[in-house]
Motif scaffolding. Structure first.
Motif, PDB file in Angstrom:
ATOM      1  N   THR A 177       0.861  -1.179   0.000  1.00 50.74           N
ATOM      2  CA  THR A 177       0.000   0.000   0.000  1.00 50.74           C
ATOM      3  C   THR A 177       0.898   1.228   0.000  1.00 50.74           C
ATOM      4  O   THR A 177       1.751   1.390   0.874  1.00 50.74           O
ATOM      5  CB  THR A 177      -0.920   0.024   1.225  1.00 50.74           C
ATOM      6  N   VAL A 178       0.714   2.058  -0.992  1.00 50.68           N
ATOM      7  CA  VAL A 178       1.472   3.307  -1.114  1.00 50.68           C
ATOM      8  C   VAL A 178       0.595   4.423  -0.582  1.00 50.68           C
ATOM      9  O   VAL A 178      -0.557   4.574  -1.018  1.00 50.68           O
ATOM     10  CB  VAL A 178       1.838   3.581  -2.593  1.00 50.68           C
ATOM     11  N   ARG A 179       1.111   5.213   0.368  1.00 48.72           N
ATOM     12  CA  ARG A 179       0.315   6.281   0.971  1.00 48.72           C
ATOM     13  C   ARG A 179       0.981   7.647   0.790  1.00 48.72           C
ATOM     14  O   ARG A 179       2.195   7.780   0.935  1.00 48.72           O
ATOM     15  CB  ARG A 179       0.140   6.030   2.478  1.00 48.72           C
ATOM     16  N   GLN A 180       0.132   8.615   0.484  1.00 56.30           N
ATOM     17  CA  GLN A 180       0.544  10.019   0.483  1.00 56.30           C
ATOM     18  C   GLN A 180      -0.551  10.802   1.181  1.00 56.30           C
ATOM     19  O   GLN A 180      -1.596  11.093   0.587  1.00 56.30           O
ATOM     20  CB  GLN A 180       0.736  10.534  -0.947  1.00 56.30           C
ATOM     21  N   GLY A 181      -0.344  11.094   2.463  1.00 55.71           N
ATOM     22  CA  GLY A 181      -1.406  11.722   3.259  1.00 55.71           C
ATOM     23  C   GLY A 181      -2.589  10.778   3.336  1.00 55.71           C
ATOM     24  O   GLY A 181      -2.448   9.598   3.680  1.00 55.71           O
ATOM     25  N   GLU A 182      -3.766  11.253   2.973  1.00 51.96           N
ATOM     26  CA  GLU A 182      -4.957  10.416   2.995  1.00 51.96           C
ATOM     27  C   GLU A 182      -5.097   9.587   1.724  1.00 51.96           C
ATOM     28  O   GLU A 182      -5.906   8.656   1.671  1.00 51.96           O
ATOM     29  CB  GLU A 182      -6.209  11.293   3.181  1.00 51.96           C
ATOM     30  N   ALA A 183      -4.326   9.937   0.699  1.00 55.54           N
ATOM     31  CA  ALA A 183      -4.418   9.216  -0.574  1.00 55.54           C
ATOM     32  C   ALA A 183      -3.600   7.937  -0.511  1.00 55.54           C
ATOM     33  O   ALA A 183      -2.529   7.884   0.107  1.00 55.54           O
ATOM     34  CB  ALA A 183      -3.907  10.110  -1.699  1.00 55.54           C
ATOM     35  N   LYS A 184      -4.102   6.885  -1.169  1.00 53.34           N
ATOM     36  CA  LYS A 184      -3.369   5.623  -1.166  1.00 53.34           C
ATOM     37  C   LYS A 184      -3.677   4.832  -2.430  1.00 53.34           C
ATOM     38  O   LYS A 184      -4.673   5.063  -3.115  1.00 53.34           O
ATOM     39  CB  LYS A 184      -3.712   4.806   0.075  1.00 53.34           C
ATOM     40  N   ALA A 185      -2.797   3.872  -2.729  1.00 47.06           N
ATOM     41  CA  ALA A 185      -2.989   2.967  -3.863  1.00 47.06           C
ATOM     42  C   ALA A 185      -2.282   1.663  -3.541  1.00 47.06           C
ATOM     43  O   ALA A 185      -1.263   1.648  -2.828  1.00 47.06           O
ATOM     44  CB  ALA A 185      -2.421   3.575  -5.142  1.00 47.06           C
ATOM     45  N   VAL A 186      -2.815   0.567  -4.038  1.00 45.41           N
ATOM     46  CA  VAL A 186      -2.216  -0.753  -3.831  1.00 45.41           C
ATOM     47  C   VAL A 186      -1.573  -1.196  -5.139  1.00 45.41           C
ATOM     48  O   VAL A 186      -2.203  -1.146  -6.197  1.00 45.41           O
ATOM     49  CB  VAL A 186      -3.276  -1.782  -3.380  1.00 45.41           C
ATOM     50  N   THR A 216      -2.479   5.339 -10.578  1.00 44.04           N
ATOM     51  CA  THR A 216      -1.915   6.164  -9.501  1.00 44.04           C
ATOM     52  C   THR A 216      -2.596   7.538  -9.417  1.00 44.04           C
ATOM     53  O   THR A 216      -2.117   8.422  -8.721  1.00 44.04           O
ATOM     54  CB  THR A 216      -0.401   6.368  -9.719  1.00 44.04           C
ATOM     55  N   ALA A 217      -3.720   7.694 -10.134  1.00 44.17           N
ATOM     56  CA  ALA A 217      -4.383   8.996 -10.189  1.00 44.17           C
ATOM     57  C   ALA A 217      -4.954   9.426  -8.845  1.00 44.17           C
ATOM     58  O   ALA A 217      -5.223  10.607  -8.634  1.00 44.17           O
ATOM     59  CB  ALA A 217      -5.502   8.968 -11.239  1.00 44.17           C
ATOM     60  N   GLY A 218      -5.124   8.490  -7.906  1.00 45.95           N
ATOM     61  CA  GLY A 218      -5.670   8.857  -6.606  1.00 45.95           C
ATOM     62  C   GLY A 218      -4.622   9.304  -5.607  1.00 45.95           C
ATOM     63  O   GLY A 218      -4.957   9.679  -4.472  1.00 45.95           O
ATOM     64  N   LEU A 219      -3.335   9.269  -6.005  1.00 38.96           N
ATOM     65  CA  LEU A 219      -2.260   9.639  -5.082  1.00 38.96           C
ATOM     66  C   LEU A 219      -2.043  11.154  -5.057  1.00 38.96           C
ATOM     67  O   LEU A 219      -2.706  11.907  -5.766  1.00 38.96           O
ATOM     68  CB  LEU A 219      -0.967   8.927  -5.474  1.00 38.96           C
ATOM     69  N   GLY A 220      -1.083  11.571  -4.244  1.00 37.57           N
ATOM     70  CA  GLY A 220      -0.814  12.990  -4.061  1.00 37.57           C
ATOM     71  C   GLY A 220       0.257  13.511  -4.993  1.00 37.57           C
ATOM     72  O   GLY A 220       0.361  13.112  -6.148  1.00 37.57           O
ATOM     73  N   ALA A 221       1.119  14.404  -4.454  1.00 37.84           N
ATOM     74  CA  ALA A 221       2.094  15.132  -5.259  1.00 37.84           C
ATOM     75  C   ALA A 221       3.073  14.200  -5.967  1.00 37.84           C
ATOM     76  O   ALA A 221       3.499  13.177  -5.418  1.00 37.84           O
ATOM     77  CB  ALA A 221       2.859  16.110  -4.376  1.00 37.84           C
ATOM     78  N   MET A 222       3.443  14.597  -7.184  1.00 42.75           N
ATOM     79  CA  MET A 222       4.390  13.807  -7.976  1.00 42.75           C
ATOM     80  C   MET A 222       5.722  13.660  -7.252  1.00 42.75           C
ATOM     81  O   MET A 222       6.402  12.647  -7.418  1.00 42.75           O
ATOM     82  CB  MET A 222       4.624  14.481  -9.327  1.00 42.75           C
ATOM     83  N   MET A 223       6.096  14.674  -6.486  1.00 38.46           N
ATOM     84  CA  MET A 223       7.326  14.606  -5.703  1.00 38.46           C
ATOM     85  C   MET A 223       7.027  15.076  -4.283  1.00 38.46           C
ATOM     86  O   MET A 223       7.529  16.103  -3.829  1.00 38.46           O
ATOM     87  CB  MET A 223       8.436  15.442  -6.339  1.00 38.46           C
ATOM     88  N   GLY A 224       6.206  14.307  -3.593  1.00 41.30           N
ATOM     89  CA  GLY A 224       5.865  14.614  -2.214  1.00 41.30           C
ATOM     90  C   GLY A 224       6.269  13.481  -1.291  1.00 41.30           C
ATOM     91  O   GLY A 224       6.834  12.475  -1.728  1.00 41.30           O
ATOM     92  N   GLU A 225       6.002  13.643  -0.010  1.00 41.04           N
ATOM     93  CA  GLU A 225       6.311  12.588   0.953  1.00 41.04           C
ATOM     94  C   GLU A 225       5.464  11.363   0.655  1.00 41.04           C
ATOM     95  O   GLU A 225       4.313  11.464   0.233  1.00 41.04           O
ATOM     96  CB  GLU A 225       6.049  13.077   2.377  1.00 41.04           C
ATOM     97  N   ILE A 226       6.050  10.178   0.904  1.00 44.87           N
ATOM     98  CA  ILE A 226       5.381   8.924   0.568  1.00 44.87           C
ATOM     99  C   ILE A 226       5.793   7.852   1.573  1.00 44.87           C
ATOM    100  O   ILE A 226       6.868   7.930   2.185  1.00 44.87           O
ATOM    101  CB  ILE A 226       5.752   8.492  -0.875  1.00 44.87           C
TER     102      ILE A 226
END
Length: 782
Positions: free
Chosen positions: A735-744, A767-777
């Motif tokens: 599970t990849v998380r960026q803030g509240e956004a996530k993807a499996v 990956t369209a539901g994730l956050g910034a292209m270069m943000g914390e992950i």
């Protein structure tokens, strides 16, 4: 210069030239198959045999160097007999399938057989048959037709940079084939279709759809990357059937990237929007243009009255034409706000106030392969700029040193002299190290604005080597790629790249992301140069009440899709001007069908600042309308002045009164050098590059391109040491998380990546539901 006589014509040729060169100079055609002006000499088809005075046998014109006083006869009985003999051998095993061959009508063998072939064959034995090869979804094979010219083999080695095809066997057992069970995956693979002089390699998407003599050919310009490749769009029955390169030595030479060549399939995708649509009570209904435009006008007026003009924002993509971007910003500013931007994938706009012009390549494209020193910062070069990668590859082959500062260590198919592969959060620090090393090596002083930060920095060996490379050489450049432009510290990277260029005496440039990355600045579709307004990131971070989308699919085209979707879903009104039905069906209120580049006239300004205009190749599909016409009518209906344009040329005249860019319009220089921080954060950062075939709406819908290996579903990549620390095994689901956004998705170990980063492609439906292209992950076991 040496003087020779060819068919009675005297011609002076530089020493080292060949008979073929001399013939070309005086306009004499010598038949050939294996010779190509961009490839090395193979001399294996022997079709270009000519008579040379005092020579004991016929000589191949492509491989015979000239000597002073040489006399050549290309059409003597002796030469023609030799050429006819070669043609007879070539036709011995060639199948008689011209009526069903896609190359029919544009086949070199067919053409030359008329002039040099016999009326019947003396060969009575059984013809050989060669099994076809699977080269992937783009190139079809009929290898029995192959005449072993080896053009495809040489193209891979010399132009594409990777040997994917080779020749095995000898004599009549020779075969051209890929490596065992391998497909052709080069981003330039489609060029072997053009190079093949027979029907052995043909276009799989185009196969059996039209004959060459049925097609009309229209000039156009590629809308995809910043190069502005020239296209010959082939049309039948008002439908684009295929796209071929239009030769232009200053831009794309005679090549095309697969993205430019095969993306035409997306023009007729099932998702094409052909009628205006309005959402009523949660349901979409088709309406006529008058009703849709009145709905938009009334909605914009109401929101402006209730919330003020500043509550309206416009988001565009830099793949739209200059005319469309100009009218969009004119409409928005006519409403009383400056909230318009075409830089959706950019996240750091802090350098806007210091920009002195539109960022551009900093040099003509044609001079790239003459460079001897290059520093490339933040780029997936082969994905983003396939033909600029080719030019850099040629420069390296000729002795140039390429240095790299990048968060990924992809194979560039060329020798990299020095590289510093660091996590995204360390890129600013790496450039500061190079600047410090250069100042030391050249004896020049660093700008006072960064002297205090530089005092804390000690250059490592990699950065010292990069600095040493840049300090030497004469023709050099520092280039910022797409990943650098998407970086959260883009302004710092820009400032330091400028410092490095100044210290080393190098040119400084940007690899433009899209066809109109420069044009968006020229059109005024960005809030800068005294024009106030919110940039793209601010418009989505501080949501507006109404959004106008021009060609944009924010769920795939923005830096932070999760943030973009929240803003759009909470807006009172979203007007999506698009050629396609897309995720806007969930959040928009109005869909207006606008024409893609083949159905409208317009202008693109390439990354080198070249202005290229084109006309529509086909009529708009259904009730689709050119976006400049839609914006013109909206402006008029809103009661705004200055929208009385009758043609796209008239709009262009408003932007470029003299038809070309003034020299002052392009500038990469910042008026003030400022670096906010060189500290390296300890957080884990995402590397979110844009996949090659997800770059824009048309490419995303090109069926054959989406079947290639380069379009496979993204995986999360991380260093194996980092995965071990997290207790995650390569190949497992995470599970990849960026803030509240996530993807499996599946995870994959990649030790070429630095620590403290995870590579997860952006701009992809997965990956369209994730956050910034270069943000914390963060990663965790699924």
């Amino acid at each position: 210069m040496l003087e020779i006589e060819i068919d009675g014509n005297k011609v002076a040729i530089p020493a080292g030239g060949t008979i073929m060169d001399a013939a070309a100079q005086v306009g004499i055609y010598i038949p050939h198959f294996c010779y190509h002006k961009k490839l090395s000499i193979a001399a294996n088809c022997r079709m270009c045999l000519v008579q040379v005075e005092k020579a004991a046998k016929p000589m191949p014109a492509c491989a015979t160097p000239i000597t002073d006083g040489m006399k050549v006869f290309t059409k003597s009985d002796y030469a023609v007999k030799a050429q006819k003999g070669v043609m007879e051998f070539l036709l011995i095993n060639h199948p008689l399938d011209c009526p069903i061959c896609d190359q029919g009508g544009e086949c070199s063998l067919q053409d030359l057989a008329v002039g040099y072939g016999g009326s019947s064959s003396r060969y009575q034995e059984v013809k050989r048959v060669v099994k076809d090869k699977d080269l992937g979804p783009l190139v079809a094979t009929d290898m029995t037709r192959c005449i072993h010219c080896t053009r495809c083999v040489r193209f891979g080695q010399e132009i594409a940079g990777i040997m994917e095809m080779g020749q095995v066997g000898r004599g009549e057992h020779s075969e051209i084939m890929p490596f065992i069970n391998k497909t052709i995956d080069s981003e330039l693979s489609g060029n072997i279709i053009d190079l093949c002089p027979v029907g052995a390699l043909t276009s799989k998407p185009f196969r059996y759809t039209a004959r060459s003599w049925e097609l009309s050919r229209r000039k156009s310009v590629s809308p995809h990357d910043g190069l502005g490749s020239n296209l010959a769009v082939n049309v039948k029955n008002n439908q684009v059937m295929r796209v071929l390169p239009l030769e232009n030595e200053a831009i794309n030479e005679c090549w095309l990237s697969d993205k430019d060549r095969f993306s035409y399939e997306g023009l007729n995708a099932e998702q094409r929007l052909t009628r205006p649509m309005v959402k009523q009570d949660g349901k979409w209904m088709e309406v006529d243009w008058q009703a849709a435009l009145e709905y938009v006008v009334n909605g914009l007026k109401q929101i402006r009255e209730l919330h003020g003009a500043d509550s309206i924002g416009a988001l565009a993509i830099p793949h739209q034409t200059l005319e469309e971007l100009y009218l969009l910003q004119k409409l928005v500013r006519g409403l009383g706000t400056g909230n318009v931007d075409a830089r959706l994938r950019q996240s750091d706009f802090s350098a806007d106030a210091a920009l002195t012009g539109a960022p551009w390549l900093g040099m003509p494209v044609a001079e790239i392969d003459k460079l001897d020193r290059v520093l490339l910062v933040g780029s997936t070069l082969r994905q983003d700029h396939p033909l600029l990668a080719h030019r850099l590859r040629q420069a390296v082959k000729h002795g140039a040193q390429l240095s790299l500062v990048n968060p990924v260590d992809d194979d560039l198919l060329m020798k990299v002299a020095n590289k510093s592969i660091v996590a995204p959060q360390a890129m600013v620090n790496a450039l500061m190290q190079i600047a410090v090393a250069l100042a030391s090596q050249t004896g020049k002083a660093l700008p006072s604005a960064i002297a205090a930060l530089a005092a804390e920095i000690k250059a490592g060996p990699e950065c010292e080597s990069i600095a040493g490379s840049l300090a030497s050489g004469e023709h050099k450049v520092v280039l910022l790629g797409n990943m650098a432009q998407h970086h959260p510290q883009y302004a710092d990277l820009h400032a330091l790249a400028q410092v490095i260029a100044d210290l080393s005496g190098a040119a400084f440039g940007f690899l433009g992301e899209a066809a109109n990355s420069v044009g968006a600045y020229i059109a005024g579709a960005v809030p800068r140069h005294g024009k106030t307004g919110l940039n793209a990131e601010a418009m989505l971070a501080m949501p507006r009440k109404a959004y106008l989308l021009l060609g944009a699919e924010p769920e795939l085209d923005s830096h932070n899709p999760a943030q973009a979707m929240r803003a759009l879903q909470n807006a009172d009104m979203v007007v999506a001007m698009s050629a396609y039905k897309h995720a806007a069906m969930d959040y928009a209120d109005v869909l207006l069908p606008i024409a893609p580049f083949t159905e409208t006239a317009g202008t693109f300004i390439s990354t080198e600042g070249r202005v290229q205009s084109f006309n529509g190749a086909v009529k708009p599909l259904g009730e689709t309308r050119p976006a400049w016409k839609v914006l013109r009518v909206l402006g008029t209906m809103l009661g705004l002045s200055g929208f009385d344009y009758d043609t796209a040329e008239a709009v262009r005249q408003s932007v470029l009164p003299n038809g070309d860019l003034p020299a002052s319009a392009l500038s990469n220089q910042l008026s003030a050098i400022k670096v906010s921080s060189v500290a390296v954060a300890e957080t884990v950062m995402r590397i979110g590059e844009v996949p090659m075939y997800q770059a824009d709406a048309i490419v995303r819908r090109a069926e054959s391109l989406q079947k290639t290996h380069n379009a496979e579903a993204p995986v999360a990549q991380a260093n194996s040491a980092m995965l071990a620390t997290l207790g995650i095994t390569s190949g497992s689901m995470v599970t990849v998380r960026q803030g509240e956004a996530k993807a499996v998705m599946r995870v994959q170990a990649n030790d070429a990546l630095p620590l403290n980063c995870v590579r997860v492609a952006a701009s992809h439906p997965h990956t369209a539901g994730l956050g910034a292209m270069m943000g914390e992950i963060s990663l965790e076991r699924a």
